[in-house]
Design an enzyme around this catalytic site. Sequence first.
Site, mmCIF file in Angstrom:
data_model
loop_
_atom_site.group_PDB
_atom_site.id
_atom_site.type_symbol
_atom_site.label_atom_id
_atom_site.label_comp_id
_atom_site.label_asym_id
_atom_site.label_seq_id
_atom_site.Cartn_x
_atom_site.Cartn_y
_atom_site.Cartn_z
ATOM 1 N N CYS A 188 -38.950 -8.545 -31.256
ATOM 2 C CA CYS A 188 -38.319 -7.222 -31.352
ATOM 3 C C CYS A 188 -38.887 -6.347 -30.232
ATOM 4 O O CYS A 188 -39.336 -6.864 -29.205
ATOM 5 C CB CYS A 188 -38.504 -6.617 -32.742
ATOM 6 S SG CYS A 188 -40.229 -6.347 -33.222
ATOM 7 N N ASN A 225 -43.037 -5.204 -31.889
ATOM 8 C CA ASN A 225 -43.767 -6.266 -32.603
ATOM 9 C C ASN A 225 -44.673 -5.686 -33.702
ATOM 10 O O ASN A 225 -45.738 -6.234 -34.006
ATOM 11 C CB ASN A 225 -44.572 -7.142 -31.636
ATOM 12 C CG ASN A 225 -45.111 -8.448 -32.245
ATOM 13 O OD1 ASN A 225 -46.147 -8.939 -31.854
ATOM 14 N ND2 ASN A 225 -44.419 -9.011 -33.213
ATOM 15 N N CYS A 254 -42.739 -4.023 -36.558
ATOM 16 C CA CYS A 254 -41.868 -3.877 -37.738
ATOM 17 C C CYS A 254 -41.024 -5.130 -37.985
ATOM 18 O O CYS A 254 -41.342 -5.943 -38.847
ATOM 19 C CB CYS A 254 -40.937 -2.659 -37.581
ATOM 20 S SG CYS A 254 -41.798 -1.070 -37.466
ATOM 21 N N ARG A 255 -39.935 -5.291 -37.221
ATOM 22 C CA ARG A 255 -38.949 -6.334 -37.547
ATOM 23 C C ARG A 255 -39.460 -7.754 -37.330
ATOM 24 O O ARG A 255 -39.306 -8.607 -38.212
ATOM 25 C CB ARG A 255 -37.670 -6.101 -36.728
ATOM 26 C CG ARG A 255 -36.962 -4.815 -37.107
ATOM 27 C CD ARG A 255 -35.941 -4.400 -36.074
ATOM 28 N NE ARG A 255 -36.584 -3.956 -34.838
ATOM 29 C CZ ARG A 255 -35.929 -3.590 -33.743
ATOM 30 N NH1 ARG A 255 -34.601 -3.635 -33.734
ATOM 31 N NH2 ARG A 255 -36.593 -3.182 -32.681
ATOM 32 N N SER A 256 -40.026 -8.019 -36.160
ATOM 33 C CA SER A 256 -40.435 -9.415 -35.908
ATOM 34 C C SER A 256 -41.656 -9.845 -36.733
ATOM 35 O O SER A 256 -41.701 -11.006 -37.156
ATOM 36 C CB SER A 256 -40.607 -9.687 -34.413
ATOM 37 O OG SER A 256 -41.592 -8.869 -33.835
ATOM 38 N N ASP A 261 -33.515 -0.964 -35.839
ATOM 39 C CA ASP A 261 -34.896 -0.526 -35.670
ATOM 40 C C ASP A 261 -35.231 0.508 -36.752
ATOM 41 O O ASP A 261 -34.637 1.581 -36.787
ATOM 42 C CB ASP A 261 -35.009 0.101 -34.267
ATOM 43 C CG ASP A 261 -36.404 0.587 -33.960
ATOM 44 O OD1 ASP A 261 -37.261 0.549 -34.857
ATOM 45 O OD2 ASP A 261 -36.616 0.995 -32.805
#
Length: 164
Positions: free
Chosen positions: A11, A14, A16-18, A129
């Site tokens: 993401c 690095n 939150c999402r990934s 995001d």
Amino acid sequence: MGKVVEVSFVCLGNICRSPLAQGVFQDLVNREKLEHKITISSAGTSSWHIGDFPDQRMCQTAQSKGIQLKSRAQQFQRKDFDQFNLVLAMDQSNFATLEKMAPDTLPENKLMLFRFFDPENKDGLNVPDPYYGGVKGFEAVYQMVERTCPPLLDYIKSRFLNSQ
Ligand code: 4NP
């Protein structure tokens, strides 16, 4: 034992999402006892949070589902394309950044969009995001990641593991 498949989720920050995708996918791989055949990591396209723990809000959402996030932020490097068998971009913006960074010789389908595997992706292929939003955004990211990981694992099994 055949070769190990190396997967990276990418993401922007690095944090939150990934990291969530890494944690949820690792949990699934562990439950299927495939941790010796698939290694999982994550990275960001930016350098903004290098060394940081995942965002506290993402950790809390994951924790509430029984998942502990343990990654530390790192920036994806051009040479990482050699190491990984599959690089999964969490949105189209990061996909575009990775595509520009990739060598011309990048094998087809080494870089893919994570939500390509989401059975409910009619609203688009981005994991939005959540960083500047509220708690609901983190829950929405969790729901997307949770439902996308099983079909992603099926794909990895058929593409990399079943032929060995
Ligand atoms: P991520 O979220 O890409 O899912 O880790 C973000 C984290 C931090 C920022 C943006 C997105 N930031 O602007 O610092």
